[in-house]
Every structure is written in structure tokens, then in C-alpha cells.
Write a protein that holds these residues in place. Structure first.
Motif, mmCIF file in Angstrom:
data_model
loop_
_atom_site.group_PDB
_atom_site.id
_atom_site.type_symbol
_atom_site.label_atom_id
_atom_site.label_comp_id
_atom_site.label_asym_id
_atom_site.label_seq_id
_atom_site.Cartn_x
_atom_site.Cartn_y
_atom_site.Cartn_z
ATOM 1 N N ARG A 1 2.235 32.948 -37.258
ATOM 2 C CA ARG A 1 2.814 33.854 -38.254
ATOM 3 C C ARG A 1 1.830 34.103 -39.390
ATOM 4 N N ALA A 2 1.163 33.038 -39.838
ATOM 5 C CA ALA A 2 0.196 33.185 -40.927
ATOM 6 C C ALA A 2 -0.959 34.092 -40.493
ATOM 7 N N GLN A 3 -1.377 33.956 -39.227
ATOM 8 C CA GLN A 3 -2.450 34.804 -38.718
ATOM 9 C C GLN A 3 -1.997 36.261 -38.662
ATOM 10 N N GLN A 4 -0.772 36.492 -38.194
ATOM 11 C CA GLN A 4 -0.222 37.849 -38.168
ATOM 12 C C GLN A 4 -0.137 38.418 -39.582
ATOM 13 N N GLU A 5 0.223 37.553 -40.527
ATOM 14 C CA GLU A 5 0.310 37.956 -41.933
ATOM 15 C C GLU A 5 -1.051 38.423 -42.434
ATOM 16 N N ARG A 6 -2.109 37.659 -42.108
ATOM 17 C CA ARG A 6 -3.470 38.035 -42.533
ATOM 18 C C ARG A 6 -3.930 39.312 -41.847
ATOM 19 N N ASP A 7 -3.653 39.414 -40.536
ATOM 20 C CA ASP A 7 -4.059 40.618 -39.794
ATOM 21 C C ASP A 7 -3.388 41.858 -40.379
ATOM 22 N N ARG A 8 -2.114 41.704 -40.722
ATOM 23 C CA ARG A 8 -1.369 42.823 -41.302
ATOM 24 C C ARG A 8 -2.029 43.264 -42.610
ATOM 25 N N LEU A 9 -2.418 42.299 -43.443
ATOM 26 C CA LEU A 9 -3.067 42.612 -44.717
ATOM 27 C C LEU A 9 -4.415 43.286 -44.501
ATOM 28 N N ILE A 10 -5.197 42.739 -43.585
ATOM 29 C CA ILE A 10 -6.534 43.286 -43.341
ATOM 30 C C ILE A 10 -6.436 44.725 -42.849
ATOM 31 N N ASN A 11 -5.546 44.967 -41.895
ATOM 32 C CA ASN A 11 -5.387 46.329 -41.357
ATOM 33 C C ASN A 11 -4.915 47.292 -42.437
ATOM 34 N N ALA A 12 -3.977 46.824 -43.277
ATOM 35 C CA ALA A 12 -3.464 47.683 -44.343
ATOM 36 C C ALA A 12 -4.552 48.022 -45.345
ATOM 37 N N LYS A 13 -5.359 47.043 -45.699
ATOM 38 C CA LYS A 13 -6.420 47.279 -46.687
ATOM 39 C C LYS A 13 -7.547 48.125 -46.108
ATOM 40 N N LEU A 14 -7.830 47.955 -44.819
ATOM 41 C CA LEU A 14 -8.845 48.801 -44.182
ATOM 42 C C LEU A 14 -8.398 50.258 -44.172
ATOM 43 N N GLN A 15 -7.129 50.487 -43.866
ATOM 44 C CA GLN A 15 -6.612 51.847 -43.868
ATOM 45 C C GLN A 15 -6.630 52.422 -45.282
ATOM 46 N N GLU A 16 -6.249 51.573 -46.240
ATOM 47 C CA GLU A 16 -6.260 52.009 -47.638
ATOM 48 C C GLU A 16 -7.686 52.338 -48.084
ATOM 49 N N GLN A 17 -8.628 51.511 -47.667
ATOM 50 C CA GLN A 17 -10.033 51.757 -48.009
ATOM 51 C C GLN A 17 -10.509 53.096 -47.422
#
Length: 629
Positions: A541-557
Motif C-alpha cells: 500500500r505504501a508503495q502504491q501511495e508513492r507511485d500515485r504521488l510520483i505519477n501525479a507530480k510528473l503529470q503536474e510537471q
């Protein structure tokens, strides 16, 4: 003897949070009692939005009902506070769907913006998916009415210091779904058809520049982009004509516009498949009863004028849940043992099997009910308590077996004892020893046929025969019909029998002790295995949480670079790098099994402290294994 976490299917919603006579928020006990019964993971969907926009209708659809949350057909707001409806999750077995319908924001009768802000914050804190419901279109006016997003960092904190609040809040905040009601426009942009999701993202584009007007324009948009990693949008056409709108609770799908019904089905399908179970930081799963404790913790912080803190909530929840998880696991164990153990058991293995089944379920109850058990202190407490209870049952089993065996022998030996008391076997003319031996053999034969004697039957028989041996010697010596040689032979036979019984009794005791120790070792390994399974779930779950953040920030970037926001895009690049570094550390840690090493080391040391024999050796072996992993 199976135990399973139960869900609750409520016939209608109940109030979770309202205002008390003092005007301050309070959590309703009726709702807490419902949540207390739910020991399953919960998927929490909360709806927020302006009053009289049809929020309750969406919640009723998710519950699979036409009625439930009050709809109303006047300008008066029907929902006050936060109302809750718990139903079995339609597509996630073993999960409960918790629906939260919130008081309409901007109620003119209430006129309390601070109260609205706290309602919004509670919806964000408690949910795993947040639905924002509005009317018409997503324009600047609609976004300005969502100003509560800009205040989240002022009203919710992660920790006092040391964390990037925005990133940490995004890590634990729910997914965001914007539902637009009575939508009359066509989803076309620059001459091309677009999706509802693209419509939302287009509305959230930032304007370049730093003037006061532009910053005010970007404020809510930036907040939604910063805090909610997953964003979806559904646009609903008007469901029916004005006359029918006043009686929505009475209408079936056949009475509604087909496009509205189709969108409603798509919305429900998305929530059922995509809304995740509620978790706290680090992938810590939340059950229904934990959700109730969280609601109390957050509301108490608001009542006392403090800002709800996520880390403080975790600590508070751990304190409440872990002690209760230990108590409930032990209560279950004792109840199952009382139900299934009928003392005395014929063998130690019989008792051990019942204990093993009850203990496995008890450990499962603890594992599912525990929360952030730092250094596994509460699990060690449970291990020790279960071990003590098992030893107590073993002791009771021995004593009950001894009591039953002695009672059987007393009954079988009644006639022989009368003969001894009457002196009938101490006859001057001889023959008494033969009669004594025959009577004793008869007692032994009948004793072997008795049932439910338990594991002490040989030991008790041996003690009984030793007592009678003294009497037998006296009778033998007094019997004139038996020669000295025969007496010597009989004495040797009796000694041989006693030795054989001693060896058999000691062998049974050795097997009993070994069985008990094997059970201790099995119990210990079972604790480790179930804890490992939970840790692995939380790690994923923690890994999914990090992946979700990374993908969201990459899209935002990417979006920011396209819009010319290079400075903010560079800042996001650093945030992504930090998250990737964190993910790398966690992956390396998992690869080297350091988390497992910690478990083995901690629990192994505990086993050495309070588990004797084989269990102690198992603990030592696991500590050694921990040092090597």
C-alpha cells in the motif's frame, strides 16, 4: 471455530457528526456503535458541495437505494452535519462501503463559513474518495465556491515540522471526483470532442503571471492540483423535468432521462472499482471501528481549538486499537477454549489441536485489529498471554485427569478396600495374597476399560499401585502357603512391573512436554507469519501511495511546463526525485529483508525471554536468522 470480521448492513443512514447544545461539533454515539461492529477494511466515500445540489441522491445511488439520505424538494437544506450509511461493498468482498453525506456548504440560514470549512476538512480526513457536487458548469464561479481547498494546510497538519506539508497531505488525501449536475453544454473544445476528465483538467489550468488577480484565479486550481493526486469528473444532464424533480425519491430509472441514468451508472461503477480502502500514512489500513476513533480524535481537536494532526491521530489510534486488539484476541481465545475443551482430554495432542485452532484465530483477530504496533510490543504481550493461558489449560488438564483417574480407582477399589479394612485378606491359614492379587488385577483390568481418564491415567495408576504395594508386601509375608522362594519371585515380578510402569509413565510425560513445547514453537512461528503478511500488505500500500504521488507530480510537471511555469516545474522535479529516492530506499530495505529481520529479532528475543525449551531454541534460532538477513 472460525472467526470472521463482520460487516454491517444498515437499513437507513444515521448521523455521525452534528452540533451539540453548546454549538460545538460532536460525534454521535449511535454511529460509533455501528462502526464499532465493523472490523473489516472500509472504503469511505464522502460527498461535499453547496446545499440543494443533489448530493444525497448520488449517495443513495451508491447505496443501491432510491431513498435513505434525505433529498428534499424545497430550498431548505435537509442534511445537517455529516450522516453515515454503511453497506457491504458490492465488488470488494470483505470490505464495507461507508457513505458520508455532508451538510450543504453555503447554507444561507447557517451563515457560518468556519463550520463549513470544518465539515469540508472532516470529509477530506475521513474519506478515501471525495465527491464534490456542483451545478451547471466548472467555471470560475464554481471554483471560487470551492475555496475550502485553499485552507487545508491551515486546518490540517501532518506533523509540527520536518515534512513538506503539501506532499504529505497529497500522500494521504482521498481521490477527488467532481460531479457536475444539470450540465447543458457539449463537451467540445477547439472543435474536438473531449472527455469529462479533460474538461475538468482544462478548467484547472493555471494562468501565467503574478498579479493579485491572477494569483486569486490560480489559488483554488493550484490547491486541487497540489492536494489531490487522482482527479475524475462526471457531467450529468438534468435527470427529469421540473415537476418530476420534486419527487426524485419516487422515480425509477425508467422515469429519468436515459443519459442521466447512464452517467449515474458510470459514476457508481467508477466509485466501486476505483475508490480504495481507507488508509493512514505508511499504508496502515483502517477498519470501521478505527474510522469511528478517527472521527472522535479529529472532532475533539476541532472542539478544543486545535488543528487536526495526522501523525497525532495515528498515535492516538494506535494507543486505542492495540490494547483493545489484545483484549479481544484473548477474550476470543478463552471463549473458544471453554467451548471446545472438555477436560480431561485423552491426550496432550487433543488439547494442543484445539489450542492451535483458537490461537490462530486469536492472532488473526489481533493482526487485523492492531494498528501501527511499534516494536511489536502488543503482539509480544499477546504471545506471552496466550502462552500463559495455554500453560494454565495444560495444568488444569493434568489436574482434572488426575482427579478423574483417582475417582475411578476409588470406585473400582471399593470392594478391595473393604476387604482390607475388615482384615479378610490377612488370614492365619494363608491364601490372602492370592485373593489380594486377583482383586488388584481385576481393578487394573476394569481401569483400562474406563473412558475419559486423560493423560495422567498411567501416572495415577502407578501411584495407586505403589500405595497398595505396601499392603501387598504385608499380606505376602503373612501368607503361610507361599514359600520363601515364591515370595522372592513375586517380589521380583512386582519390582519389574513397577519399573515398567515407571518407564511408561516417564515416557508419557516426556511426550506431553514435547508436544507442549512443539505447540509453543508453532505458536511463535504463526505469530511471525501472520505479522509478515500484514507488513507485506502495508508495504505494498505504501508503495502504491508513492507511485500515485510520483505519477501525479510528473503529470503536474508536464502540464506546468506546457503552460510556462518552469520554476514550479523545477520544484516538482525535486519533489519527484525525493519520492523516488524514498521508494529506492524502501525497495532496497525490502530486498535485504531488513523489516523481516526486525520482526524476527524483536519477536525472537521475546521468545527467549518467556518461552521455555523448544520455544526458547526457536526464538534463539530466529534471532540468529535476523542477524544474517
Amino acid at each position: 471455530m472460525a472467526w470472521c470480521a463482520a460487516t454491517v448492513s444498515m437499513a437507513s443512514p444515521v448521523c455521525l457528526v452534528d452540533n451539540g447544545p453548546d454549538g460545538c461539533m460532536r460525534v454521535q454515539q449511535e454511529a460509533l456503535q455501528v462502526l464499532e461492529q465493523i472490523q473489516q477494511p472500509v472504503v469511505v466515500v464522502a460527498v461535499v458541495g453547496l446545499y440543494r445540489t443533489g448530493k444525497s441522491y448520488l449517495m443513495n445511488r451508491l447505496a443501491g437505494k432510491h431513498t435513505g439520505f434525505a433529498l428534499g424538494s424545497t430550498i431548505e437544506s435537509k442534511t445537517k452535519g455529516i450522516w453515515m450509511w454503511c453497506v457491504p461493498h458490492p465488488s470488494k468482498p470483505g470490505h464495507t462501503l461507508v457513505l458520508l453525506d455532508t451538510e450543504g456548504l453555503g447554507d444561507v440560514e447557517k451563515g457560518d463559513e468556519k463550520h463549513d470549512t470544518w465539515i469540508f476538512c472532516l470529509a477530506v480526513l475521513l474519506s478515501s474518495s471525495l465527491v464534490y457536487n456542483s451545478m451547471g458548469t466548472i467555471d470560475n464561479t464554481a471554483l471560487e465556491k470551492l475555496q475550502y481547498v485553499t485552507e487545508l494546510t491551515e486546518h490540517i497538519k501532518v506533523k509540527s515540522s520536518g515534512y513538506d506539508q503539501t506532499t504529505e497531505l497529497m500522500r494521504v488525501f482521498p481521490s477527488f471526483v467532481w460531479t457536475v449536475r444539470d450540465f447543458t453544454l457539449e463537451l467540445i473544445m477547439n472543435g474536438k470532442a473531449i472527455t469529462a476528465d479533460q474538461y475538468l483538467e482544462s478548467a484547472l489550468k493555471l494562468k501565467p503571471g503574478h498579479t493579485t488577480k491572477i494569483m486569486r484565479h490560480n489559488q483554488v486550481r493550484q490547491g486541487l492540483r497540489d492536494f489531490f493526486a487522482e482527479r475524475r469528473c462526471f457531467v450529468f444532464e438534468r435527470p427529469a423535468n421540473t415537476k418530476n424533480m420534486k419527487r426524485m425519491e419516487e422515480l425509477t430509472d425508467a422515469d429519468l432521462e436515459s443519459d442521466f441514468v447512464e452517467t449515474a451508472k458510470e459514476f457508481c461503477s467508477h466509485i466501486f472499482s476505483s475508490a480504495k480502502p481507507k488508509t493512514m500514512r505508511g499504508g496502515l489500513g483502517v477498519t470501521g471501528r478505527m474510522l469511528g476513533s478517527l472521527a472522535e480524535t479529529y472532532v475533539e481537536a476541532i472542539r478544543s481549538g486545535q488543528v487536526p494532526c495526522l501523525d497525532s491521530a495515528v498515535e492516538s489510534l494506535a494507543l486505542i486499537q492495540n490494547g483493545r486488539a489484545v483484549a479481544e484476541a484473548l477474550e476470543f481465545y478463552q471463549r473458544e477454549m471453554e467451548r471446545w475443551v472438555h477436560l480431561p482430554t485423552e491426550t496432550q495432542e487433543a488439547l494442543s489441536q484445539i489450542h492451535a485452532a483458537a490461537e490462530e484465530q486469536a492472532v488473526s483477530i489481533f493482526i487485523s485489529g492492531s494498528f501501527n504496533d511499534q516494536e511489536h510490543k502488543h503482539q509480544i504481550e499477546l504471545m506471552r498471554s496466550l502462552q500463559e493461558h495455554y500453560k494454565e489449560w495444560c495444568g488444569r488438564n493434568v489436574e482434572e485427569s488426575r482427579r478423574v483417574c483417582e475417582r475411578v480407582l476409588q470406585r473400582l477399589c471399593a470392594r478391595l478396600n473393604r476387604s482390607l479394612r475388615d482384615g479378610a485378606l490377612m488370614r492365619p491359614d494363608g491364601g490372602g495374597y492370592g485373593a489380594f492379587s486377583a482383586a488388584l488385577e481385576e481393578v487394573k483390568e476394569h481401569y483400562k476399560t474406563e473412558k475419559c481418564r486423560g493423560l495422567m491415567n498411567e501416572e495415577v495408576l502407578r501411584g495407586f499401585l505403589r500405595e497398595k504395594e505396601v499392603v501387598g508386601k504385608s499380606i505376602l509375608q503373612a501368607d503361610r502357603l507361599i514359600s520363601a522362594a515364591q515370595k522372592h519371585k513375586e517380589e521380583c515380578r512386582r519390582r519389574a512391573e513397577e519399573e515398567a510402569r515407571r518407564v511408561q509413565s516417564e515416557e508419557e510425560e516426556r511426550r506431553r512436554q514435547e508436544q507442549q513445547l512443539r505447540q509453543e514453537e508453532r505458536s511463535f512461528r504463526q505469530n511471525v507469519e501472520q505479522l509478515q503478511e500484514k507488513m507485506e500488505t502495508e508495504r505494498r500500500r505504501a508503495q502504491q501511495e508513492r507511485d500515485r504521488l510520483i505519477n501525479a507530480k510528473l503529470q503536474e510537471q508536464k502540464d506546468l511546463l506546457e503552460q510556462g511555469y518552469t520554476e514550479r516545474a523545477e520544484s516538482l522535479e525535486k519533489e519527484v526525485a525525493a519520492l523516488r529516492e524514498e521508494a529506492g530506499r524502501k525497495a532496497e530495505s525490502a530486498a535485504h529483508s531488513s523489516a523481516l529481520s526486525s520482526v524476527l529479532d524483536t519477536l525472537g528475543t521475546a521468545a527467549i525471554a518467556f518461552m521455555p525449551g523448544i520455544g526458547k531454541l526457536a526464538g534463539a534460532a530466529l534471532v540468529t536468522l535476523a542477524r544474517l538477513t
